[in-house]
Design a protein around this motif. Structure first.
Motif, PDB file in Angstrom:
ATOM      1  N   THR A   1       0.836  -1.191   0.000  1.00 36.29           N
ATOM      2  CA  THR A   1       0.000   0.000   0.000  1.00 36.29           C
ATOM      3  C   THR A   1       0.876   1.248   0.000  1.00 36.29           C
ATOM      4  OG1 THR A   1      -1.730  -1.147   1.222  1.00 36.29           O
ATOM      5  CG2 THR A   1      -1.754   1.261   1.293  1.00 36.29           C
ATOM      6  N   ARG A   2       0.482   2.222  -0.787  1.00 39.94           N
ATOM      7  CA  ARG A   2       1.234   3.464  -0.818  1.00 39.94           C
ATOM      8  C   ARG A   2       0.902   4.291   0.411  1.00 39.94           C
ATOM      9  NH1 ARG A   2       1.005   8.218  -5.491  1.00 39.94           N
ATOM     10  NH2 ARG A   2       2.444   9.664  -4.432  1.00 39.94           N
ATOM     11  N   ILE A   3       1.952   4.652   1.155  1.00 38.14           N
ATOM     12  CA  ILE A   3       1.790   5.449   2.371  1.00 38.14           C
ATOM     13  C   ILE A   3       2.307   6.858   2.090  1.00 38.14           C
ATOM     14  CG2 ILE A   3       2.380   5.693   4.808  1.00 38.14           C
ATOM     15  CD1 ILE A   3       0.686   3.213   4.103  1.00 38.14           C
ATOM     16  N   GLU A   4       1.519   7.848   2.447  1.00 36.16           N
ATOM     17  CA  GLU A   4       1.921   9.237   2.245  1.00 36.16           C
ATOM     18  C   GLU A   4       2.018   9.949   3.596  1.00 36.16           C
ATOM     19  OE1 GLU A   4       0.383  11.203  -1.460  1.00 36.16           O
ATOM     20  OE2 GLU A   4      -1.237   9.748  -1.134  1.00 36.16           O
ATOM     21  N   GLY A   5       2.649  11.112   3.582  1.00 37.12           N
ATOM     22  CA  GLY A   5       2.797  11.883   4.806  1.00 37.12           C
ATOM     23  C   GLY A   5       4.245  11.979   5.220  1.00 37.12           C
ATOM     24  N   SER A   6       4.491  12.172   6.490  1.00 34.43           N
ATOM     25  CA  SER A   6       5.852  12.412   6.947  1.00 34.43           C
ATOM     26  C   SER A   6       6.047  11.923   8.378  1.00 34.43           C
ATOM     27  CB  SER A   6       6.159  13.914   6.890  1.00 34.43           C
ATOM     28  OG  SER A   6       5.282  14.629   7.750  1.00 34.43           O
TER      29      SER A   6
ATOM     30  N   GLY B   1       3.802  18.992  21.622  1.00 35.54           N
ATOM     31  CA  GLY B   1       3.264  20.032  20.754  1.00 35.54           C
ATOM     32  C   GLY B   1       3.697  19.968  19.321  1.00 35.54           C
ATOM     33  N   GLU B   2       4.614  19.058  18.994  1.00 36.84           N
ATOM     34  CA  GLU B   2       5.102  18.937  17.624  1.00 36.84           C
ATOM     35  C   GLU B   2       4.560  17.668  16.984  1.00 36.84           C
ATOM     36  OE1 GLU B   2       6.806  21.265  16.093  1.00 36.84           O
ATOM     37  OE2 GLU B   2       6.843  22.484  17.931  1.00 36.84           O
ATOM     38  N   THR B   3       4.128  17.785  15.725  1.00 35.37           N
ATOM     39  CA  THR B   3       3.673  16.611  14.991  1.00 35.37           C
ATOM     40  C   THR B   3       4.886  15.819  14.540  1.00 35.37           C
ATOM     41  OG1 THR B   3       1.685  17.746  14.225  1.00 35.37           O
ATOM     42  CG2 THR B   3       2.363  15.791  13.010  1.00 35.37           C
ATOM     43  N   VAL B   4       5.031  14.606  15.058  1.00 35.64           N
ATOM     44  CA  VAL B   4       6.181  13.776  14.704  1.00 35.64           C
ATOM     45  C   VAL B   4       5.805  12.682  13.711  1.00 35.64           C
ATOM     46  CG1 VAL B   4       7.360  14.252  16.878  1.00 35.64           C
ATOM     47  CG2 VAL B   4       5.846  12.264  16.720  1.00 35.64           C
ATOM     48  N   VAL B   5       4.519  12.392  13.596  1.00 32.86           N
ATOM     49  CA  VAL B   5       4.043  11.416  12.614  1.00 32.86           C
ATOM     50  C   VAL B   5       2.729  11.920  12.041  1.00 32.86           C
ATOM     51  CG1 VAL B   5       3.270   9.052  12.208  1.00 32.86           C
ATOM     52  CG2 VAL B   5       5.080   9.492  13.876  1.00 32.86           C
ATOM     53  N   ASP B   6       2.652  11.979  10.723  1.00 30.47           N
ATOM     54  CA  ASP B   6       1.434  12.399  10.037  1.00 30.47           C
ATOM     55  C   ASP B   6       1.343  11.565   8.758  1.00 30.47           C
ATOM     56  OD1 ASP B   6      -0.799  13.696   9.170  1.00 30.47           O
ATOM     57  OD2 ASP B   6       0.160  15.625   8.790  1.00 30.47           O
ATOM     58  N   LEU B   7       0.632  10.436   8.836  1.00 32.33           N
ATOM     59  CA  LEU B   7       0.632   9.453   7.758  1.00 32.33           C
ATOM     60  C   LEU B   7      -0.795   9.054   7.385  1.00 32.33           C
ATOM     61  CD1 LEU B   7       3.377   7.061   9.208  1.00 32.33           C
ATOM     62  CD2 LEU B   7       3.696   8.720   7.349  1.00 32.33           C
ATOM     63  N   TRP B   8      -0.961   8.674   6.135  1.00 36.60           N
ATOM     64  CA  TRP B   8      -2.241   8.149   5.668  1.00 36.60           C
ATOM     65  C   TRP B   8      -1.992   7.278   4.448  1.00 36.60           C
ATOM     66  CZ3 TRP B   8      -0.635  13.198   5.386  1.00 36.60           C
ATOM     67  CH2 TRP B   8      -0.414  13.723   4.103  1.00 36.60           C
TER      68      TRP B   8
END
Length: 389
Positions: free
Chosen positions: A3-8, A40-47
């Motif tokens: 599956t293709r995973i996007e984000g950071s 307070g920091e986004t360390v994982v943002d994936l979908w």
């Protein structure tokens, strides 16, 4: 084909992308999102994956999903804020705020009993249908008039769907606002977050289509086969309210794929909407800090445990521990440790906060599984490993 995973992911958290990707293995047409915030920091943002298996449309950064019982955590933040403001007391009888609730011997049931699944109102005695559950006053009226299924103090049982109407009506009686309006005012609007309790018509196109996975359909089949004629399965009724929802909670167009019924919130993993993750947003993105403080101070107060003194009446959630509407760490779900509180939702949703690590976590998926579902558990385990380095 993977599956293709996007984000950071931020440095030090790349392994979470690998574990998130592995959650799709063996799950055809699944979509999901994961977001983790630390201090307070986004360390994982994936979908990634499929938002709607009917046309194979992809899950994007703006896809939202029903979060099922993770909504209980969001509503619990609202209740905690009312406690913080001196407008609500967990120890006070519910009937003080909602006089009609005193019917059938419920005069002494407290707000704490209600939030911690000890009120005896986990399921209706009479069957409800879809038309009933889309009418707030019908359901709350039925619950107010209902004779409890057990005596308060004997134990607890999971109020799978009724919890929303019960807690929401207490909030409405105090504030004069629906629970959705109050949530928008205190949390969603200040944070400009894609999250609603009560889906607006204009947002319906963003919501992923839900599908029952093989483990869920197999579980329902076993339950149907084991059903005893003329005997009420109160656990099943707590989940579907009689005739309001299908046994799997979803079908092609009905159940929680129907945008009308009350019972759950919708939000996007990208905006970290979930009980704990939503609280993290409030804490760290300049939202209503009094609500965040209220959740930290009041929500984790332990109230019910499945033990010899307070057994699970239905024997469905062994070793569960409840705060004021939040699930607390237990053998059923450890989260990150003793400082965690949040909730998980039907089919695989998990959202929580942890005050020691200053973490907000949300995992959302549209493929609903049952039983030992390790998709989110493996991600939480990896996050725990990273934070303990």
């Amino acid at each position: 084909m993977s599956t293709r995973i996007e984000g950071s992911t931020a440095p030090g958290f790349a392994s979470l992308a690998e574990v998130f990707s592995s959650a799709f293995t063996g799950h055809d047409a699944m979509g999901a999102a994961l977001c983790v915030r630390v201090a307070g920091e986004t360390v994982v943002d994936l979908w990634g994956g499929i938002a709607d298996p009917r046309d194979r449309s992809p899950w994007t950064k703006d896809t939202t999903s029903v979060i099922f019982s993770c909504t209980k955590g969001l509503v619990s933040i609202l209740a905690a804020r009312l406690v913080q403001d001196g407008l609500l007391d967990y120890r006070t009888p519910v009937a003080t705020y909602w006089p009609e609730f005193a019917a059938e011997g419920k005069e002494e049931i407290t707000v704490a009993d209600l939030l911690a699944h000890r009120s005896g109102l986990s399921a209706p005695r009479d069957l409800l249908n879809v038309e009933d559950v889309i009418d707030w006053d019908v359901v709350t009226g039925r619950l107010a008039a209902l004779q409890p299924l057990w005596t308060t103090g004997q134990g607890h049982a999971y109020h799978a769907l009724t919890h929303g109407w019960l807690a929401g009506e207490v909030i409405r009686r105090i504030t004069g606002k629906t629970v959705g309006q109050y949530f928008d005012e205190l949390i969603a609007a200040p944070l400009q977050a894609d999250a609603w309790i009560g889906l607006p018509r204009g947002a319906r196109h963003q919501v992923a289509h839900l599908r029952a996975g093989t483990s869920l359909t197999a579980l329902v089949a076993r339950q149907v086969a084991a059903r005893v004629a003329d005997e009420i399965d109160w656990t099943e009724r707590a989940m579907i309210l009689g005739n309001a929802f299908p046994p799997e909670l979803v079908d092609a167009t009905g159940g929680f794929n129907d945008p009308r019924p009350s019972g759950g919130a919708a939000g996007s993993g990208r905006h970290r909407i979930g009980p704990g993750a939503g609280l993290d947003l409030v804490i760290h993105r300049g939202g209503d800090r009094r609500s965040a403080a209220a959740g930290r101070r009041h929500g984790r107060r332990r109230h019910a445990t499945a033990d010899r003194r307070h057994p699970d009446i239905r024997r469905t959630t062994p070793f569960a521990r409840w705060g004021m509407g939040f699930r607390l760490p237990s053998l059923a779900r450890e989260f990150l440790g003793a400082a965690s509180f949040g909730h998980y939702g039907a089919g695989g949703q998990v959202a929580f906060a942890d005050t020691t690590h200053q973490v907000g976590f949300a995992f959302l998926t549209n493929l609903m599984e049952a039983g030992p579902d390790h998709r989110a558990t493996a991600i939480v385990d990896e996050l725990r490993r990273i934070l303990r380095k």
